[in-house]
Design an enzyme around this catalytic site. Sequence first.
Site, short mmCIF file in Angstrom:
data_model
loop_
_atom_site.label_atom_id
_atom_site.label_comp_id
_atom_site.label_asym_id
_atom_site.label_seq_id
_atom_site.Cartn_x
_atom_site.Cartn_y
_atom_site.Cartn_z
N LYS A 5 -11.28 -3.44 -2.25
CA LYS A 5 -11.69 -1.72 -2.47
C LYS A 5 -11.01 -0.93 -2.84
CE LYS A 5 -14.26 -1.95 1.71
NZ LYS A 5 -14.31 -2.27 3.46
N LYS A 61 -6.62 -10.15 -5.98
CA LYS A 61 -7.51 -10.13 -4.67
C LYS A 61 -8.95 -8.89 -4.89
CE LYS A 61 -6.91 -8.12 -0.70
NZ LYS A 61 -7.25 -7.01 0.57
N LYS A 115 0.87 -1.41 0.22
CA LYS A 115 0.11 -0.39 0.07
C LYS A 115 0.69 1.57 0.45
CE LYS A 115 -4.48 -1.96 1.60
NZ LYS A 115 -5.43 -2.12 2.73
N1 AQP Z 1 -11.22 -10.68 -1.69
C1 AQP Z 1 -11.07 -11.09 -0.49
N2 AQP Z 1 -11.20 -12.49 -0.28
C2 AQP Z 1 -10.89 -12.90 0.90
N3 AQP Z 1 -11.63 -12.25 2.63
C3 AQP Z 1 -10.86 -10.86 2.51
N4 AQP Z 1 -11.38 -10.12 3.05
C4 AQP Z 1 -10.92 -9.20 2.69
N5 AQP Z 1 -11.23 -9.39 0.97
C5 AQP Z 1 -11.14 -10.00 1.12
C6 AQP Z 1 -11.41 -10.61 4.57
O1 AQP Z 1 -12.47 -9.39 4.64
C7 AQP Z 1 -12.17 -8.46 6.32
C8 AQP Z 1 -12.76 -6.94 6.73
O2 AQP Z 1 -11.69 -6.87 5.56
P1 AQP Z 1 -11.01 -5.27 5.92
O3 AQP Z 1 -11.89 -4.48 7.19
O4 AQP Z 1 -9.50 -5.21 5.58
O5 AQP Z 1 -11.65 -4.94 4.19
P2 AQP Z 1 -10.77 -4.02 4.04
O6 AQP Z 1 -9.68 -4.00 4.06
O7 AQP Z 1 -11.14 -2.84 3.63
O8 AQP Z 1 -11.07 -4.79 2.60
P3 AQP Z 1 -10.29 -4.90 1.33
O9 AQP Z 1 -10.81 -5.42 -0.35
O10 AQP Z 1 -9.13 -5.85 1.70
O11 AQP Z 1 -9.76 -3.45 0.80
P4 AQP Z 1 -8.13 -3.12 0.79
O12 AQP Z 1 -7.66 -4.10 -0.06
O13 AQP Z 1 -8.22 -1.41 -0.03
O14 AQP Z 1 -7.69 -3.02 1.60
C9 AQP Z 1 -10.94 -9.69 6.64
O15 AQP Z 1 -10.83 -10.66 7.19
C10 AQP Z 1 -10.65 -9.11 5.31
O16 AQP Z 1 -9.71 -10.36 4.96
#
Ligand code: AQP
Length: 332
Positions: free
Chosen positions: A198, A195, A112
């Site tokens: 968001k 994966k 990130k």
């Molecule tokens: N693609 C995924 N497959 C399985 N599990 C996932 N999780 C997130 N993406 C996947 C799981 O969701 C839970 C909450 O995640 P978070 O609060 O970390 O959400 P986030 O980070 O805002 O979601 P993203 O999409 O992963 O955001 P980015 O990549 O933007 O940071 C966690 O248990 C996570 O493992």
Amino acid sequence: RPRVLSGIQPTSGSFHLGNYLGAVRQWVAQQETHDAFYMVVDLHALTVVQDAEALRANARIAAAQLLAAGLDPERCTVFIQSHVPEHAQLAWVLNCLTGFGEASRMTQFKDKSVKQGADRTTVGLFTYPVLMAADILLYRSDAVPVGGDQRQHLELTRVLAERFNARYGETFTVPDAFIVPETARITDLQDPSVKMSKSASTPKGIVNLLDEPRSSAKKIRSAVTDTDTVIRYDEEKKPGISNLLTIYASLADTTVAELEQRYEGKGYGALKTDLADVLLDWVTPFRDRTREYLDDPGTLNSILAQGAEKARAVAAETLALVYERVGFLTAK
Ligand code: AQP
């Protein structure tokens, strides 16, 4: 009952299918078998720039989605992280126990921060895994149901728990990650090598649970697959179809093997159309239930206030013990 704790960020308003299948679905199941604590981690969300009003609104939307997904405040504790100040307080103590090099090795931070650039990367993003360790250790959780992307952070949590215990005496439970291998990594519908996420997915690659259901169904129908025609699970050679099979099996409560059999001799189009229908059937009532909670702020507020009270009772006890162990003077 063993204890579980997990959290989800209120970042963009809607959870996506990866959040639900990778994490929240397990939370719903574990409220029946565990002493379960689930929270909306708004402190974590602040690691990237947030509009104050949007963050406040998104925290409510996140809580409403957790309830709509099936969390029952009679069976588990649902709360907002910032309602329990002990999270930030314990995080400070753990920051002082974490090596700079150790934190620098967290791959999520590396990825990130490279994307954001050094000037836009906050120190909060750097210490995010330490705050996550505090979240977990405060509740002396035995297990933490998360998606596969959190494995390294969980490992750091275990290391910090062991380090604290060795230095100050047995205080924390060393938690295990609870990761369901099948749904640990739901991938992007347009690029199955990454994966679903968001921050990184394109609008066509991500299914947001609160989007117009017909638009989500369309995204499934236009998911990237391959030039072969056989419906078979093969993560390496057929990542797109494998992802669709994983999503399908999980949403329809069946197995990938059963689906392979059911779709033998049929084309990708049939699988996609049926999965789009399964998704529609699940997501439509989910959206309605979320809306109902949002339209009834009195009920939502009281669920969250009750959750915060239950969470604080546990958190305050652990923090008091930690403060005593590290040598802080008590205020009398
Ligand atoms: N693609 C995924 N497959 C399985 N599990 C996932 N999780 C997130 N993406 C996947 C799981 O969701 C839970 C909450 O995640 P978070 O609060 O970390 O959400 P986030 O980070 O805002 O979601 P993203 O999409 O992963 O955001 P980015 O990549 O933007 O940071 C966690 O248990 C996570 O493992």
